[in-house]
Design a protein around this motif. Sequence first.
Motif, PDB file in Angstrom:
ATOM      1  N   PHE A  88      11.843  26.536 -55.387  1.00  0.00           N
ATOM      2  CA  PHE A  88      11.148  26.216 -56.634  1.00  0.00           C
ATOM      3  C   PHE A  88       9.725  26.790 -56.630  1.00  0.00           C
ATOM      4  O   PHE A  88       9.231  27.255 -57.652  1.00  0.00           O
ATOM      5  CB  PHE A  88      11.111  24.703 -56.873  1.00  0.00           C
ATOM      6  N   LYS A  89       9.072  26.764 -55.464  1.00  0.00           N
ATOM      7  CA  LYS A  89       7.726  27.318 -55.345  1.00  0.00           C
ATOM      8  C   LYS A  89       7.755  28.830 -55.601  1.00  0.00           C
ATOM      9  O   LYS A  89       6.907  29.371 -56.337  1.00  0.00           O
ATOM     10  CB  LYS A  89       7.151  27.026 -53.961  1.00  0.00           C
ATOM     11  N   LYS A  90       8.743  29.522 -55.008  1.00  0.00           N
ATOM     12  CA  LYS A  90       8.867  30.972 -55.226  1.00  0.00           C
ATOM     13  C   LYS A  90       9.154  31.279 -56.697  1.00  0.00           C
ATOM     14  O   LYS A  90       8.631  32.230 -57.266  1.00  0.00           O
ATOM     15  CB  LYS A  90       9.981  31.570 -54.352  1.00  0.00           C
ATOM     16  N   LEU A 120      20.627  17.619 -42.562  1.00  0.00           N
ATOM     17  CA  LEU A 120      21.090  18.509 -43.625  1.00  0.00           C
ATOM     18  C   LEU A 120      20.329  18.265 -44.921  1.00  0.00           C
ATOM     19  O   LEU A 120      19.892  19.205 -45.591  1.00  0.00           O
ATOM     20  CB  LEU A 120      22.593  18.326 -43.828  1.00  0.00           C
ATOM     21  N   GLN A 121      20.127  17.004 -45.264  1.00  0.00           N
ATOM     22  CA  GLN A 121      19.419  16.654 -46.503  1.00  0.00           C
ATOM     23  C   GLN A 121      17.942  17.065 -46.413  1.00  0.00           C
ATOM     24  O   GLN A 121      17.389  17.584 -47.375  1.00  0.00           O
ATOM     25  CB  GLN A 121      19.540  15.144 -46.780  1.00  0.00           C
ATOM     26  N   VAL A 122      17.314  16.853 -45.255  1.00  0.00           N
ATOM     27  CA  VAL A 122      15.911  17.230 -45.069  1.00  0.00           C
ATOM     28  C   VAL A 122      15.757  18.745 -45.178  1.00  0.00           C
ATOM     29  O   VAL A 122      14.866  19.259 -45.861  1.00  0.00           O
ATOM     30  CB  VAL A 122      15.373  16.700 -43.718  1.00  0.00           C
ATOM     31  N   THR A 123      16.639  19.504 -44.528  1.00  0.00           N
ATOM     32  CA  THR A 123      16.597  20.969 -44.576  1.00  0.00           C
ATOM     33  C   THR A 123      16.816  21.462 -45.998  1.00  0.00           C
ATOM     34  O   THR A 123      16.112  22.351 -46.496  1.00  0.00           O
ATOM     35  CB  THR A 123      17.662  21.567 -43.624  1.00  0.00           C
ATOM     36  N   PHE A 124      17.789  20.848 -46.689  1.00  0.00           N
ATOM     37  CA  PHE A 124      18.051  21.226 -48.081  1.00  0.00           C
ATOM     38  C   PHE A 124      16.819  20.982 -48.940  1.00  0.00           C
ATOM     39  O   PHE A 124      16.430  21.827 -49.739  1.00  0.00           O
ATOM     40  CB  PHE A 124      19.246  20.441 -48.634  1.00  0.00           C
ATOM     41  N   SER A 125      16.205  19.837 -48.782  1.00  0.00           N
ATOM     42  CA  SER A 125      15.036  19.477 -49.577  1.00  0.00           C
ATOM     43  C   SER A 125      13.895  20.470 -49.348  1.00  0.00           C
ATOM     44  O   SER A 125      13.244  20.923 -50.303  1.00  0.00           O
ATOM     45  CB  SER A 125      14.601  18.060 -49.221  1.00  0.00           C
ATOM     46  N   LYS A 126      13.652  20.834 -48.084  1.00  0.00           N
ATOM     47  CA  LYS A 126      12.576  21.789 -47.779  1.00  0.00           C
ATOM     48  C   LYS A 126      12.872  23.157 -48.393  1.00  0.00           C
ATOM     49  O   LYS A 126      12.000  23.786 -49.003  1.00  0.00           O
ATOM     50  CB  LYS A 126      12.391  21.921 -46.271  1.00  0.00           C
TER      51      LYS A 126
END
Length: 164
Positions: free
Chosen positions: A19-21, A7-13
């Motif tokens: 943020f990139k968008k 969940l944390q990895v998916t959230f981070s990605k």
Amino acid sequence: MSNESNLQVTFSKHCNGLFKKASELCTLCGAYIALIVFSPSEKIVISQVPPQNSGPMQFIEANRSAKLRELNAMLTQINDALDIGKKRENELSDLRKKNETQFWWACPIEGMDRVQLQLLKKALLDLKKRIGQHANMVVSQGTPTQTFPFFVGNGSSSNMPIEH
């Protein structure tokens, strides 16, 4: 998701992608963006993305400013031409009014009063008579045509000669 780590990895990605968008939107549109995101662990992630003044944005802004200056110059030229046209229109209107008061027969027939129409009729009948006389004289004498004076009364001053 049941696994906290996944969940944390998916959230981070997804958060990085968001943020990139936001950064791309700032670059393309010059917008200011602030993002407030709550993580799965209920922590707040805040990001403020200012517009980028790097190469492409500076080029776009410089191009926009140049086009704006060009359009403003064109608008000024058009306004100046319009002012000149209005001034000429006023001058011609004044000249036409002056001409109509000085030479009443120069104004449109629709604008003439009864007295002016009677004078015009008399003048035209007189002109017709003179043309007939002149034509008869030319035919009988065989002389070349010449101009002759034609007098029209304006009702307020002496007769004014007009060459025809």
